[in-house]
Write a protein that holds these residues in place. Structure first.
Motif, PDB file in Angstrom:
ATOM      1  N   SER A 187      12.561  -0.023  13.163  1.00 13.72           N
ATOM      2  CA  SER A 187      13.340   1.104  12.657  1.00 13.72           C
ATOM      3  C   SER A 187      13.225   1.221  11.137  1.00 13.72           C
ATOM      4  CB  SER A 187      14.806   0.974  13.071  1.00 13.72           C
ATOM      5  OG  SER A 187      15.360  -0.197  12.523  1.00 13.72           O
ATOM      6  N   GLU A 188      13.005   0.110  10.438  1.00 17.17           N
ATOM      7  CA  GLU A 188      12.835   0.161   8.984  1.00 17.17           C
ATOM      8  C   GLU A 188      11.465   0.688   8.604  1.00 17.17           C
ATOM      9  OE1 GLU A 188      13.509  -4.029   8.362  1.00 17.17           O
ATOM     10  OE2 GLU A 188      15.284  -3.574   7.185  1.00 17.17           O
ATOM     11  N   THR A 189      10.438   0.343   9.398  1.00 22.15           N
ATOM     12  CA  THR A 189       9.067   0.695   9.040  1.00 22.15           C
ATOM     13  C   THR A 189       8.672   2.100   9.467  1.00 22.15           C
ATOM     14  OG1 THR A 189       8.155  -0.176  11.102  1.00 22.15           O
ATOM     15  CG2 THR A 189       8.311  -1.708   9.227  1.00 22.15           C
ATOM     16  N   GLY A 190       9.339   2.644  10.466  1.00 22.08           N
ATOM     17  CA  GLY A 190       8.961   3.954  10.979  1.00 22.08           C
ATOM     18  C   GLY A 190       7.834   3.892  11.997  1.00 22.08           C
ATOM     19  N   LEU A 191       7.380   2.694  12.356  1.00 19.13           N
ATOM     20  CA  LEU A 191       6.299   2.546  13.325  1.00 19.13           C
ATOM     21  C   LEU A 191       6.824   2.717  14.750  1.00 19.13           C
ATOM     22  CD1 LEU A 191       4.498  -0.566  11.816  1.00 19.13           C
ATOM     23  CD2 LEU A 191       3.673   1.794  11.808  1.00 19.13           C
ATOM     24  N   SER A 203      -5.608  -3.013  16.959  1.00 16.65           N
ATOM     25  CA  SER A 203      -5.335  -2.984  15.522  1.00 16.65           C
ATOM     26  C   SER A 203      -6.056  -1.796  14.903  1.00 16.65           C
ATOM     27  CB  SER A 203      -5.758  -4.294  14.854  1.00 16.65           C
ATOM     28  OG  SER A 203      -7.132  -4.514  14.989  1.00 16.65           O
ATOM     29  N   VAL A 204      -5.380  -1.133  13.971  1.00 19.95           N
ATOM     30  CA  VAL A 204      -5.931   0.055  13.308  1.00 19.95           C
ATOM     31  C   VAL A 204      -5.585   0.007  11.823  1.00 19.95           C
ATOM     32  CG1 VAL A 204      -5.878   1.536  15.365  1.00 19.95           C
ATOM     33  CG2 VAL A 204      -3.867   1.414  13.882  1.00 19.95           C
ATOM     34  N   TRP A 205      -6.435   0.634  11.010  1.00 23.52           N
ATOM     35  CA  TRP A 205      -6.181   0.676   9.557  1.00 23.52           C
ATOM     36  C   TRP A 205      -5.170   1.757   9.198  1.00 23.52           C
ATOM     37  CZ3 TRP A 205      -7.397  -3.427   7.061  1.00 23.52           C
ATOM     38  CH2 TRP A 205      -8.523  -4.172   7.405  1.00 23.52           C
ATOM     39  N   ASP A 206      -5.207   2.877   9.906  1.00 27.46           N
ATOM     40  CA  ASP A 206      -4.288   3.979   9.614  1.00 27.46           C
ATOM     41  C   ASP A 206      -3.046   3.864  10.491  1.00 27.46           C
ATOM     42  OD1 ASP A 206      -6.017   5.216   7.733  1.00 27.46           O
ATOM     43  OD2 ASP A 206      -7.208   6.033   9.389  1.00 27.46           O
ATOM     44  N   PRO A 207      -1.909   4.402  10.033  1.00 24.27           N
ATOM     45  CA  PRO A 207      -0.692   4.335  10.852  1.00 24.27           C
ATOM     46  C   PRO A 207      -0.933   4.940  12.235  1.00 24.27           C
ATOM     47  CG  PRO A 207      -0.173   5.125   8.648  1.00 24.27           C
ATOM     48  CD  PRO A 207      -1.682   5.072   8.752  1.00 24.27           C
ATOM     49  N   PRO A 208      -0.442   4.276  13.283  1.00 23.84           N
ATOM     50  CA  PRO A 208      -0.671   4.784  14.645  1.00 23.84           C
ATOM     51  C   PRO A 208       0.076   6.091  14.900  1.00 23.84           C
ATOM     52  CG  PRO A 208       0.843   2.923  14.676  1.00 23.84           C
ATOM     53  CD  PRO A 208       0.339   3.043  13.268  1.00 23.84           C
ATOM     54  N   ALA A 209      -0.391   6.824  15.917  1.00 18.53           N
ATOM     55  CA  ALA A 209       0.259   8.085  16.308  1.00 18.53           C
ATOM     56  C   ALA A 209       1.731   7.823  16.603  1.00 18.53           C
ATOM     57  CB  ALA A 209      -0.440   8.667  17.533  1.00 18.53           C
ATOM     58  N   GLY A 210       2.572   8.746  16.191  1.00 16.07           N
ATOM     59  CA  GLY A 210       4.006   8.611  16.431  1.00 16.07           C
ATOM     60  C   GLY A 210       4.750   7.908  15.298  1.00 16.07           C
ATOM     61  N   LEU A 269       6.008   8.911   9.058  1.00 14.21           N
ATOM     62  CA  LEU A 269       5.287   8.642   7.815  1.00 14.21           C
ATOM     63  C   LEU A 269       6.207   8.585   6.593  1.00 14.21           C
ATOM     64  CD1 LEU A 269       2.052  10.760   8.421  1.00 14.21           C
ATOM     65  CD2 LEU A 269       2.379   8.289   8.697  1.00 14.21           C
ATOM     66  N   GLU A 270       7.273   9.384   6.591  1.00 14.22           N
ATOM     67  CA  GLU A 270       8.224   9.331   5.469  1.00 14.22           C
ATOM     68  C   GLU A 270       8.940   7.986   5.430  1.00 14.22           C
ATOM     69  OE1 GLU A 270      10.903  12.644   5.151  1.00 14.22           O
ATOM     70  OE2 GLU A 270       9.268  14.090   5.366  1.00 14.22           O
ATOM     71  N   LYS A 271       9.356   7.520   6.591  1.00 11.03           N
ATOM     72  CA  LYS A 271      10.048   6.235   6.682  1.00 11.03           C
ATOM     73  C   LYS A 271       9.096   5.095   6.297  1.00 11.03           C
ATOM     74  CE  LYS A 271      13.520   5.748   9.707  1.00 11.03           C
ATOM     75  NZ  LYS A 271      14.250   5.494  10.949  1.00 11.03           N
ATOM     76  N   LEU A 272       7.841   5.176   6.764  1.00 14.83           N
ATOM     77  CA  LEU A 272       6.843   4.164   6.431  1.00 14.83           C
ATOM     78  C   LEU A 272       6.583   4.140   4.927  1.00 14.83           C
ATOM     79  CD1 LEU A 272       4.788   2.003   7.297  1.00 14.83           C
ATOM     80  CD2 LEU A 272       3.139   3.858   7.655  1.00 14.83           C
ATOM     81  N   GLU A 294       7.297   1.011   2.486  1.00 16.33           N
ATOM     82  CA  GLU A 294       6.260   0.407   1.648  1.00 16.33           C
ATOM     83  C   GLU A 294       6.638   0.456   0.172  1.00 16.33           C
ATOM     84  OE1 GLU A 294       2.695   2.424   2.986  1.00 16.33           O
ATOM     85  OE2 GLU A 294       2.300   0.821   4.439  1.00 16.33           O
ATOM     86  N   ALA A 295       7.274   1.540  -0.256  1.00 18.32           N
ATOM     87  CA  ALA A 295       7.685   1.654  -1.660  1.00 18.32           C
ATOM     88  C   ALA A 295       8.706   0.578  -2.025  1.00 18.32           C
ATOM     89  CB  ALA A 295       8.260   3.040  -1.932  1.00 18.32           C
ATOM     90  N   GLN A 296       9.570   0.228  -1.087  1.00 17.87           N
ATOM     91  CA  GLN A 296      10.578  -0.809  -1.341  1.00 17.87           C
ATOM     92  C   GLN A 296       9.984  -2.204  -1.311  1.00 17.87           C
ATOM     93  OE1 GLN A 296      13.498  -0.241   1.702  1.00 17.87           O
ATOM     94  NE2 GLN A 296      14.571   1.364   0.592  1.00 17.87           N
TER      95      GLN A 296
END
Length: 196
Positions: A37-41, A66-73, A76-79, A83-85
């Motif tokens: 829930s914190e990561t948005g994944l 495993s993937v380099w880009d964020p998975p579908a779903g 992205l704002e939460k992720l 990451e900024a934190q």
């Protein structure tokens, strides 16, 4: 139990302990990346760190994908907020002393100054920065005992768990553009300036 059996058990235990030491940083790193829930994944995905590429990737625990880009779903704002934190960019100025874990640098083969002398040197540089006489980067270029002197002390982006605890706490505690007070680690004494 025979001596050979005891030795076999000791070797197995030592091997297990050694293997857990090797794998534990990665496992610890994953747990530091927070809950889903914190990561948005999406459910089942976590953030891991590639040692060979020194960047994050995304791993699905159940499918082992495993993937380099964020998975579908992924939210992205939460992720991005997560990451900024958990990531900063900073430069530092390091002055080593004789009691650090590696008392040598690109400038000196054997550093013999005391910790007190290193702090005094760093206080002088700190005063020059605060007075506007020079920037941390300008001073780091000629005075830092870290190999980052080549980049004006720039360490690039780093995440929680990558730096020594005192350094990490200071860097993450700074606002963008802020200069730390003197920070002591096993490497020496530092001034840190956060950029992002």
């Amino acid at each position: 139990m025979s001596i050979s059996n005891v030795l076999t058990v000791m070797v197995l235990v030592s091997s297990l302990t050694f293997n857990s030491i090797l794998t534990s940083p990665l496992n610890l790193k994953v747990s530091k990346f927070g809950s889903k829930s914190e990561t948005g994944l999406p459910e089942g995905w976590s953030i891991k760190k590639s040692r060979s590429r020194n960047r994050n990737y995304y791993f699905n625990e159940s499918t082992k994908e495993s993937v380099w880009d964020p998975p579908a779903g992924t939210d992205l704002e939460k992720l991005a907020a997560f990451e900024a934190q958990n990531k900063v960019q900073a430069s530092h100025l390091l002055i080593k002393h004789k009691d650090v874990r590696r008392p040598s640098s690109w400038k000196e083969d054997q550093i013999t100054r005391t910790k007190e002398e290193a702090v005094e040197i760093l206080r002088g540089h700190q005063q020059r920065i605060l007075n506007g006489e020079a920037t941390l980067g300008e001073i780091a270029r000629t005075e830092s005992d870290c190999s980052s002197y080549k980049r004006n002390g720039d360490l690039g982006f780093f995440e929680r768990g990558q730096m020594q605890p005192a350094f990490e706490k200071a860097a993450f505690g700074l606002k963008v553009g802020e200069l730390s007070d003197i920070v002591e680690t096993d490497s020496g004494v530092h001034l840190i300036e956060r950029f992002a």
